[in-house]
Design a protein around this motif. Structure first.
Motif, mmCIF file in Angstrom:
data_model
loop_
_atom_site.group_PDB
_atom_site.id
_atom_site.type_symbol
_atom_site.label_atom_id
_atom_site.label_comp_id
_atom_site.label_asym_id
_atom_site.label_seq_id
_atom_site.Cartn_x
_atom_site.Cartn_y
_atom_site.Cartn_z
ATOM 1 N N TYR A 69 -26.400 7.299 -35.119
ATOM 2 C CA TYR A 69 -25.523 8.024 -34.218
ATOM 3 C C TYR A 69 -24.083 7.893 -34.716
ATOM 4 O O TYR A 69 -23.713 6.914 -35.355
ATOM 5 N N LEU B 215 -42.316 5.680 -30.968
ATOM 6 C CA LEU B 215 -41.745 6.947 -30.523
ATOM 7 C C LEU B 215 -42.269 7.307 -29.141
ATOM 8 O O LEU B 215 -41.522 7.516 -28.211
ATOM 9 N N GLN C 11 -34.065 1.962 -27.207
ATOM 10 C CA GLN C 11 -33.483 1.790 -28.530
ATOM 11 C C GLN C 11 -32.528 0.599 -28.496
ATOM 12 O O GLN C 11 -31.760 0.437 -27.550
ATOM 13 N N PHE D 128 -32.705 5.283 -35.787
ATOM 14 C CA PHE D 128 -31.804 6.380 -35.447
ATOM 15 C C PHE D 128 -30.400 6.059 -35.958
ATOM 16 O O PHE D 128 -29.975 4.910 -35.935
ATOM 17 N N LEU E 130 -37.724 12.587 -39.830
ATOM 18 C CA LEU E 130 -38.330 13.626 -39.015
ATOM 19 C C LEU E 130 -37.327 14.569 -38.373
ATOM 20 O O LEU E 130 -37.703 15.667 -37.950
ATOM 21 N N ASP E 131 -36.109 14.151 -38.269
ATOM 22 C CA ASP E 131 -35.106 14.992 -37.618
ATOM 23 C C ASP E 131 -33.755 14.671 -38.232
ATOM 24 O O ASP E 131 -33.287 13.545 -38.155
ATOM 25 N N ARG F 288 -33.431 11.052 -22.627
ATOM 26 C CA ARG F 288 -34.269 11.369 -23.774
ATOM 27 C C ARG F 288 -35.313 12.364 -23.338
ATOM 28 O O ARG F 288 -35.974 12.165 -22.317
ATOM 29 N N PHE G 287 -26.147 12.008 -31.766
ATOM 30 C CA PHE G 287 -27.272 11.835 -32.679
ATOM 31 C C PHE G 287 -26.994 12.463 -34.041
ATOM 32 O O PHE G 287 -26.458 13.574 -34.138
ATOM 33 N N SER H 198 -38.931 18.110 -32.470
ATOM 34 C CA SER H 198 -38.135 17.244 -33.327
ATOM 35 C C SER H 198 -37.098 16.469 -32.559
ATOM 36 O O SER H 198 -36.584 15.482 -33.041
ATOM 37 N N THR H 199 -36.778 16.877 -31.327
ATOM 38 C CA THR H 199 -35.766 16.147 -30.581
ATOM 39 C C THR H 199 -36.348 14.979 -29.799
ATOM 40 O O THR H 199 -35.634 14.240 -29.171
ATOM 41 N N LEU H 200 -37.650 14.829 -29.882
ATOM 42 C CA LEU H 200 -38.266 13.713 -29.163
ATOM 43 C C LEU H 200 -37.742 12.399 -29.698
ATOM 44 O O LEU H 200 -37.739 12.156 -30.888
ATOM 45 N N GLY H 201 -37.300 11.533 -28.807
ATOM 46 C CA GLY H 201 -36.816 10.227 -29.194
ATOM 47 C C GLY H 201 -35.310 10.130 -29.255
ATOM 48 O O GLY H 201 -34.740 9.068 -29.012
ATOM 49 N N ARG H 202 -34.632 11.212 -29.605
ATOM 50 C CA ARG H 202 -33.178 11.105 -29.681
ATOM 51 C C ARG H 202 -32.608 11.010 -28.285
ATOM 52 O O ARG H 202 -33.149 11.545 -27.335
#
Lengths: 115, 117
Positions: A35, A98, A104, A33, A55-56, B94, A45, B100-104
């Motif tokens: 940030y 995930l 994290q 990730f 993925l995002d 979380r 984020f 798509s927001t899973l994990g952030r």
């Protein structure tokens, strides 16, 4: 060490220059990730990778921001034509999966200052 | 939408006294909640998490947190504060659903804890 490593720790650039920030995640961590932490704020984020797949990227503030993780390990966050509002600390974090309960783990960040 | 609120910018407490750092959250679905600590010029260090199970979660350095579903709160606590606990504390949530927001992580603005001798 075994933690997340980011380089450089500090970066000063003139407005309009391009910068590249590097993140070495913990070995074996599939999730990565990015940030952005503005002064006095909590991290926000930017983008997420699972292995090499991005993925995002919904948190990237503009098309000047670009991230990659071509081999599923090291990641680079690139900012083109930097602007003063890009000044912030950029944090990288990795986790072992995930859909897990694992937290994290964060690096110490890169403090970016745009003059 | 997920969000976290930390209503106090600063908390001051004397060494040896109990401390509480407040956090409330808003999330669709079951919440995954975290507390992190940040020392100057450093990244965030994980303290503890709530996923499911007991409402009282114990973490690193003697910290614990109490999950309260009805009040949507996840307050960080420590029975006896140390001067070395002085730092910036972040609560994060979380989302646990698909998408798509899973994990952030969604972070609060942080609470500066100062423990004076």
């Amino acid at each position: 060490g075994a933690g997340v490593s980011q380089s450089p720790r500090y970066k000063v650039a003139k407005r309009g220059q391009d910068v590249a920030l590097r993140c070495d995640p913990i070995s074996g961590h599939v999730s990565l990730f990015w940030y952005q932490q503005a002064l006095g704020q909590g991290p926000e984020f930017l983008t997420y990778f699972q292995n090499e797949a991005q993925l995002d990227k919904s948190g990237l503030p503009s098309d000047r921001f670009f991230a990659e993780r071509p081999e599923g390990s090291v990641s680079t966050l690139k900012i083109q034509r930097t602007q003063q509002e890009d000044s912030a600390v950029y944090l990288c974090a990795s986790s072992s999966g995930l859909n897990t309960n694992q937290p994290q783990h964060f690096g110490d960040g890169t403090r970016l200052s745009i003059l | 939408a997920q969000s976290v609120a930390q209503p106090e910018d600063q908390v001051n407490v004397a060494e040896g006294n109990p401390l509480t750092v407040k956090c409330t959250y808003s999330v669709s679905g079951n919440p995954y909640l975290f507390w992190y600590v940040q020392y100057p010029n450093r990244g965030l260090q994980f303290l503890l998490k709530y996923i499911t199970g007991d409402n009282l979660v114990k973490g690193s350095y003697g910290f614990e947190a109490e999950f309260n579903k009805s009040q949507t709160s996840f307050h960080l606590k420590k029975p006896s504060a140390l001067v070395s606990d002085s730092a910036l504390y972040f609560c994060a949530v979380r989302g646990s659903g698909r998408g798509s927001t899973l994990g952030r992580l969604y972070f609060g603005r942080g609470t500066q804890l100062t423990v004076w001798p």
